[in-house]
Design a protein around this motif. Structure first.
Motif, PDB file in Angstrom:
ATOM      1  N   ILE A   1       5.916  18.978 -36.180  1.00 16.32           N
ATOM      2  CA  ILE A   1       5.305  17.975 -35.298  1.00 16.32           C
ATOM      3  C   ILE A   1       6.148  17.833 -34.036  1.00 16.32           C
ATOM      4  O   ILE A   1       5.631  17.837 -32.915  1.00 16.32           O
ATOM      5  N   GLN A   2       7.458  17.722 -34.218  1.00 20.60           N
ATOM      6  CA  GLN A   2       8.358  17.546 -33.083  1.00 20.60           C
ATOM      7  C   GLN A   2       8.271  18.734 -32.130  1.00 20.60           C
ATOM      8  O   GLN A   2       8.228  18.561 -30.912  1.00 20.60           O
ATOM      9  N   GLU A   3       8.232  19.937 -32.655  1.00 19.74           N
ATOM     10  CA  GLU A   3       8.199  21.133 -31.805  1.00 19.74           C
ATOM     11  C   GLU A   3       6.883  21.245 -31.040  1.00 19.74           C
ATOM     12  O   GLU A   3       6.884  21.598 -29.860  1.00 19.74           O
ATOM     13  N   VAL A   4       5.771  20.965 -31.692  1.00 18.46           N
ATOM     14  CA  VAL A   4       4.478  21.033 -31.011  1.00 18.46           C
ATOM     15  C   VAL A   4       4.412  19.968 -29.916  1.00 18.46           C
ATOM     16  O   VAL A   4       3.968  20.237 -28.792  1.00 18.46           O
ATOM     17  N   ILE A   5       4.889  18.767 -30.214  1.00 13.65           N
ATOM     18  CA  ILE A   5       4.933  17.722 -29.192  1.00 13.65           C
ATOM     19  C   ILE A   5       5.868  18.136 -28.059  1.00 13.65           C
ATOM     20  O   ILE A   5       5.532  17.990 -26.877  1.00 13.65           O
ATOM     21  N   SER A   6       7.036  18.650 -28.411  1.00 15.17           N
ATOM     22  CA  SER A   6       8.012  19.061 -27.405  1.00 15.17           C
ATOM     23  C   SER A   6       7.429  20.101 -26.452  1.00 15.17           C
ATOM     24  O   SER A   6       7.580  20.000 -25.225  1.00 15.17           O
ATOM     25  N   LEU A   7       6.763  21.100 -26.997  1.00 17.07           N
ATOM     26  CA  LEU A   7       6.165  22.133 -26.152  1.00 17.07           C
ATOM     27  C   LEU A   7       5.011  21.582 -25.320  1.00 17.07           C
ATOM     28  O   LEU A   7       4.845  21.956 -24.153  1.00 17.07           O
ATOM     29  N   SER A   8       4.224  20.690 -25.885  1.00 22.84           N
ATOM     30  CA  SER A   8       3.116  20.081 -25.140  1.00 22.84           C
ATOM     31  C   SER A   8       3.643  19.256 -23.972  1.00 22.84           C
ATOM     32  O   SER A   8       3.141  19.367 -22.843  1.00 22.84           O
ATOM     33  N   VAL A   9       4.645  18.445 -24.230  1.00 22.83           N
ATOM     34  CA  VAL A   9       5.253  17.636 -23.170  1.00 22.83           C
ATOM     35  C   VAL A   9       5.875  18.546 -22.117  1.00 22.83           C
ATOM     36  O   VAL A   9       5.721  18.322 -20.914  1.00 22.83           O
TER      37      VAL A   9
END
Length: 120
Positions: free
Chosen positions: A72-80
């Motif tokens: 979750i953190q990585e997908v959010i990080s890449l999206s941001v």
């Protein structure tokens, strides 16, 4: 008021990643600023990231596995980051970056999908 664990976890992770992205990449527009200055400012910004990231993982763990939290953190990080690099740094989203991100999202799907009813 009790908010659902996924809502709290994802919300805190989104906010923490906003701080993280600014701390790590915001200074790139200020190449003339002394390195020690941008390092100290980045540390100050990152402090707020940790104030959100650590509780997000604490609240989310148990509902989510550690692997799911990291995903979750990585997908959010890449999206941001994609939005930040476009809006703040003026970089374009190219087809190969979008495709690579798509593969990462497919990996996230695999981590969250239950094959054969196996529990996480």
């Amino acid at each position: 008021m009790n908010l659902p664990v996924p809502f709290v976890t994802v919300g805190l992770l989104i906010l923490s990643n906003l701080f993280m992205t600014v701390a790590w990449y915001g200074h790139l527009k200020f190449k003339t600023a002394p390195l020690i200055t941008v390092v100290l400012i980045s540390w100050g910004i990152a402090f707020f990231e940790y104030l959100l990231q650590v509780p997000a993982n604490r609240f989310g763990y148990g509902y989510f596995s550690a692997a799911q939290l990291k995903t979750i953190q990585e997908v959010i990080s890449l999206s941001v980051f994609v939005l930040f690099s476009w809006l703040w740094l003026g970089e374009k989203l190219t087809w190969n970056i979008a495709l690579g991100f798509g593969f990462i999202c497919f990996g996230a799907f695999l981590i969250f999908h239950r094959f054969g009813g196996a529990a996480h």
